[in-house]
Design a protein around this motif. Structure first.
Motif, PDB file in Angstrom:
ATOM      1  N   GLY A 187       0.823  -1.208   0.000  1.00 23.45           N
ATOM      2  CA  GLY A 187       0.000   0.000   0.000  1.00 23.45           C
ATOM      3  C   GLY A 187       0.857   1.258   0.000  1.00 23.45           C
ATOM      4  N   GLU A 188       0.224   2.371   0.304  1.00 21.36           N
ATOM      5  CA  GLU A 188       0.944   3.647   0.333  1.00 21.36           C
ATOM      6  C   GLU A 188       1.858   3.716   1.555  1.00 21.36           C
ATOM      7  OE1 GLU A 188       1.432   6.022  -1.710  1.00 21.36           O
ATOM      8  OE2 GLU A 188       0.026   5.286  -3.218  1.00 21.36           O
ATOM      9  N   SER A 189       3.005   4.392   1.361  1.00 15.46           N
ATOM     10  CA  SER A 189       3.918   4.563   2.490  1.00 15.46           C
ATOM     11  C   SER A 189       4.829   5.740   2.165  1.00 15.46           C
ATOM     12  CB  SER A 189       4.770   3.304   2.695  1.00 15.46           C
ATOM     13  OG  SER A 189       5.596   3.105   1.558  1.00 15.46           O
ATOM     14  N   ALA A 190       5.536   6.237   3.165  1.00 13.50           N
ATOM     15  CA  ALA A 190       6.480   7.326   2.927  1.00 13.50           C
ATOM     16  C   ALA A 190       7.579   6.865   1.963  1.00 13.50           C
ATOM     17  CB  ALA A 190       7.080   7.789   4.253  1.00 13.50           C
ATOM     18  N   LEU A 191       7.944   5.589   2.068  1.00 16.98           N
ATOM     19  CA  LEU A 191       8.982   5.036   1.189  1.00 16.98           C
ATOM     20  C   LEU A 191       8.498   5.014  -0.264  1.00 16.98           C
ATOM     21  CD1 LEU A 191      11.752   3.686   0.920  1.00 16.98           C
ATOM     22  CD2 LEU A 191      10.634   1.493   1.369  1.00 16.98           C
ATOM     23  N   ALA A 192       7.244   4.600  -0.470  1.00 18.86           N
ATOM     24  CA  ALA A 192       6.695   4.574  -1.831  1.00 18.86           C
ATOM     25  C   ALA A 192       6.670   5.991  -2.411  1.00 18.86           C
ATOM     26  CB  ALA A 192       5.301   3.960  -1.826  1.00 18.86           C
ATOM     27  N   THR A 193       6.301   6.955  -1.594  1.00 19.85           N
ATOM     28  CA  THR A 193       6.281   8.352  -2.057  1.00 19.85           C
ATOM     29  C   THR A 193       7.686   8.822  -2.421  1.00 19.85           C
ATOM     30  OG1 THR A 193       4.395   8.785  -0.633  1.00 19.85           O
ATOM     31  CG2 THR A 193       5.610  10.708  -1.432  1.00 19.85           C
ATOM     32  N   ALA A 194       8.658   8.506  -1.564  1.00 14.76           N
ATOM     33  CA  ALA A 194      10.033   8.937  -1.830  1.00 14.76           C
ATOM     34  C   ALA A 194      10.569   8.305  -3.121  1.00 14.76           C
ATOM     35  CB  ALA A 194      10.926   8.569  -0.648  1.00 14.76           C
ATOM     36  N   LEU A 195      10.282   7.016  -3.304  1.00 17.01           N
ATOM     37  CA  LEU A 195      10.769   6.328  -4.513  1.00 17.01           C
ATOM     38  C   LEU A 195      10.061   6.852  -5.765  1.00 17.01           C
ATOM     39  CD1 LEU A 195      11.097   2.717  -3.077  1.00 17.01           C
ATOM     40  CD2 LEU A 195      12.963   4.115  -3.965  1.00 17.01           C
ATOM     41  N   THR A 196       8.789   7.223  -5.631  1.00 18.99           N
ATOM     42  CA  THR A 196       8.080   7.839  -6.755  1.00 18.99           C
ATOM     43  C   THR A 196       8.746   9.163  -7.116  1.00 18.99           C
ATOM     44  OG1 THR A 196       6.021   6.787  -6.071  1.00 18.99           O
ATOM     45  CG2 THR A 196       5.824   8.670  -7.558  1.00 18.99           C
ATOM     46  N   GLY A 197       9.208   9.869  -6.090  1.00 17.54           N
ATOM     47  CA  GLY A 197       9.968  11.100  -6.336  1.00 17.54           C
ATOM     48  C   GLY A 197      11.233  10.813  -7.133  1.00 17.54           C
ATOM     49  N   HIS A 198      11.943   9.733  -6.780  1.00 14.25           N
ATOM     50  CA  HIS A 198      13.151   9.370  -7.538  1.00 14.25           C
ATOM     51  C   HIS A 198      12.798   9.103  -9.006  1.00 14.25           C
ATOM     52  CE1 HIS A 198      15.353   9.435  -3.929  1.00 14.25           C
ATOM     53  NE2 HIS A 198      15.093   8.233  -3.493  1.00 14.25           N
ATOM     54  N   TYR A 199      11.705   8.383  -9.212  1.00 15.82           N
ATOM     55  CA  TYR A 199      11.284   8.087 -10.587  1.00 15.82           C
ATOM     56  C   TYR A 199      11.091   9.386 -11.375  1.00 15.82           C
ATOM     57  CZ  TYR A 199       8.487   6.756 -14.586  1.00 15.82           C
ATOM     58  OH  TYR A 199       8.039   6.617 -15.858  1.00 15.82           O
ATOM     59  N   HIS A 200      10.315  10.295 -10.824  1.00 18.14           N
ATOM     60  CA  HIS A 200      10.013  11.525 -11.570  1.00 18.14           C
ATOM     61  C   HIS A 200      11.238  12.422 -11.709  1.00 18.14           C
ATOM     62  CE1 HIS A 200       5.824  10.934 -12.448  1.00 18.14           C
ATOM     63  NE2 HIS A 200       5.700  10.394 -11.255  1.00 18.14           N
ATOM     64  N   ASN A 201      12.103  12.407 -10.713  1.00 16.81           N
ATOM     65  CA  ASN A 201      13.298  13.253 -10.816  1.00 16.81           C
ATOM     66  C   ASN A 201      14.288  12.693 -11.843  1.00 16.81           C
ATOM     67  OD1 ASN A 201      12.288  15.149  -9.061  1.00 16.81           O
ATOM     68  ND2 ASN A 201      13.088  14.104  -7.239  1.00 16.81           N
ATOM     69  N   LEU A 202      14.344  11.379 -11.960  1.00 16.23           N
ATOM     70  CA  LEU A 202      15.175  10.785 -13.018  1.00 16.23           C
ATOM     71  C   LEU A 202      14.573  11.089 -14.394  1.00 16.23           C
ATOM     72  CD1 LEU A 202      16.080   7.330 -11.424  1.00 16.23           C
ATOM     73  CD2 LEU A 202      17.669   9.188 -11.976  1.00 16.23           C
ATOM     74  N   LEU A 203      13.247  10.995 -14.496  1.00 15.86           N
ATOM     75  CA  LEU A 203      12.574  11.316 -15.760  1.00 15.86           C
ATOM     76  C   LEU A 203      12.799  12.792 -16.138  1.00 15.86           C
ATOM     77  CD1 LEU A 203      10.805  10.346 -18.071  1.00 15.86           C
ATOM     78  CD2 LEU A 203       8.799  10.694 -16.639  1.00 15.86           C
ATOM     79  N   ARG A 204      12.778  13.660 -15.137  1.00 15.64           N
ATOM     80  CA  ARG A 204      13.068  15.078 -15.369  1.00 15.64           C
ATOM     81  C   ARG A 204      14.490  15.271 -15.911  1.00 15.64           C
ATOM     82  NH1 ARG A 204       9.296  17.414 -12.172  1.00 15.64           N
ATOM     83  NH2 ARG A 204       9.686  16.088 -10.389  1.00 15.64           N
ATOM     84  N   LEU A 205      15.396  14.473 -15.350  1.00  7.73           N
ATOM     85  CA  LEU A 205      16.814  14.591 -15.722  1.00  7.73           C
ATOM     86  C   LEU A 205      17.072  14.059 -17.136  1.00  7.73           C
ATOM     87  CD1 LEU A 205      19.402  15.396 -14.134  1.00  7.73           C
ATOM     88  CD2 LEU A 205      19.662  12.988 -13.516  1.00  7.73           C
ATOM     89  N   TRP A 206      16.396  12.970 -17.479  1.00  5.81           N
ATOM     90  CA  TRP A 206      16.731  12.253 -18.712  1.00  5.81           C
ATOM     91  C   TRP A 206      15.810  12.532 -19.890  1.00  5.81           C
ATOM     92  CZ3 TRP A 206      17.335   6.970 -15.720  1.00  5.81           C
ATOM     93  CH2 TRP A 206      18.573   6.977 -15.052  1.00  5.81           C
ATOM     94  N   SER A 207      14.658  13.158 -19.669  1.00  6.88           N
ATOM     95  CA  SER A 207      13.713  13.310 -20.778  1.00  6.88           C
ATOM     96  C   SER A 207      13.998  14.553 -21.600  1.00  6.88           C
ATOM     97  CB  SER A 207      12.277  13.353 -20.234  1.00  6.88           C
ATOM     98  OG  SER A 207      12.126  14.435 -19.356  1.00  6.88           O
ATOM     99  N   GLN A 208      13.612  14.454 -22.854  1.00  6.38           N
ATOM    100  CA  GLN A 208      13.730  15.592 -23.778  1.00  6.38           C
ATOM    101  C   GLN A 208      12.353  15.830 -24.372  1.00  6.38           C
ATOM    102  OE1 GLN A 208      16.523  13.148 -25.761  1.00  6.38           O
ATOM    103  NE2 GLN A 208      18.174  14.632 -25.556  1.00  6.38           N
ATOM    104  N   PRO A 209      11.479  16.535 -23.620  1.00 11.63           N
ATOM    105  CA  PRO A 209      10.109  16.706 -24.103  1.00 11.63           C
ATOM    106  C   PRO A 209      10.055  17.590 -25.362  1.00 11.63           C
ATOM    107  CG  PRO A 209      10.278  17.280 -21.778  1.00 11.63           C
ATOM    108  CD  PRO A 209      11.669  17.165 -22.299  1.00 11.63           C
TER     109      PRO A 209
END
Ligand code: NI
Length: 226
Positions: free
Chosen positions: A204-226
């Motif tokens: 379920g939801e947890s602070a860890l899941a939220t933090a890891l979701t942040g990593h996902y989006h921050n990596l996507l921000r770093l690597w994407s070329q919209p």
């Protein structure tokens, strides 16, 4: 990374697509191939301006849009409108080739082909041969999927379609420019996304899941070329 996308088209969409393609005025596939590919290409394609093309393309794009894996795996920026081909009779094979890096269509859309996709439209029991063989650098993968399933693979791989010896093989094929050009980065993002789904499913939801979701989006921000 080769990824199977199960059931891009459901039974109703598949029936509609195959009905529309039933009596299609197929043309020689060499018309749209580059110089190297033309020498080994021997199949047929649906003319892009055929009246059924718009509905067929919409069926495929709609299936992709609903698919649980497609967006995460491809991170699509642009999709070349899907095309349709037929292997059978005397037009029954496509030798080893590499797809063009830059692709365009009649509307003027231009994109870099990062990913290739083949959507199988014929029941595999109805034809012999016709495997899509993809050389992924560590060997070859032979792909022949149930009707409605697709395979997504890097456009940088040499590939071919084995000769058909019975029946006909209908498929849709198209290319995708990804927001993330590097295949390795795209693969890491896909795996992280899938692991996050599993984490949430199990705990379920947890602070860890939220933090890891942040990593996902921050990596996507770093690597994407919209
Ligand atoms: Ni190809």
């Amino acid at each position: 990374m080769l990824l199977r996308l199960p059931q891009v088209l459901d039974a109703a969409a598949l029936a509609r697509a195959t009905a529309l393609l039933q009596d299609a005025p197929w043309q020689d596939g060499r018309a749209t191939a580059g110089a190297q590919a033309r020498a080994v290409k021997n199949n047929q394609q649906l003319p892009g301006d055929h009246p059924a093309s718009a509905e067929l393309r919409a069926l495929v794009l709609d299936g992709l849009q609903r698919h649980p894996l497609f967006f995460s795996a491809a991170l699509p920026k642009k999709i070349l409108p899907p095309r349709f081909n037929r292997y059978g009779g005397a037009s029954n094979a496509y030798g080893a080739h590499i797809d063009n890096a830059i692709l365009h269509d009649a509307s003027g859309l231009r994109l870099r082909g990062d990913l290739s996709c083949t959507l199988f439209l014929s029941d595999p029991a109805s034809y012999d041969g016709g495997e899509l063989v993809i050389d992924h650098g560590f060997g070859q993968e032979r792909v022949k999927l149930p009707a409605g399933d697709a395979v997504l693979y890097p456009a940088s791989h040499v590939h071919r379609v084995e000769p058909l010896t019975r029946g006909q093989r209908l498929a849709s094929f198209f290319w995708i420019e990804s927001l993330v050009r590097e295949p390795e980065q795209r693969r890491l993002l896909f795996e992280l996304d899938m692991n996050l789904l599993e984490l949430r499913r199990q705990h379920g939801e947890s602070a860890l899941a939220t933090a890891l979701t942040g990593h996902y989006h921050n990596l996507l921000r770093l690597w994407s070329q919209p």
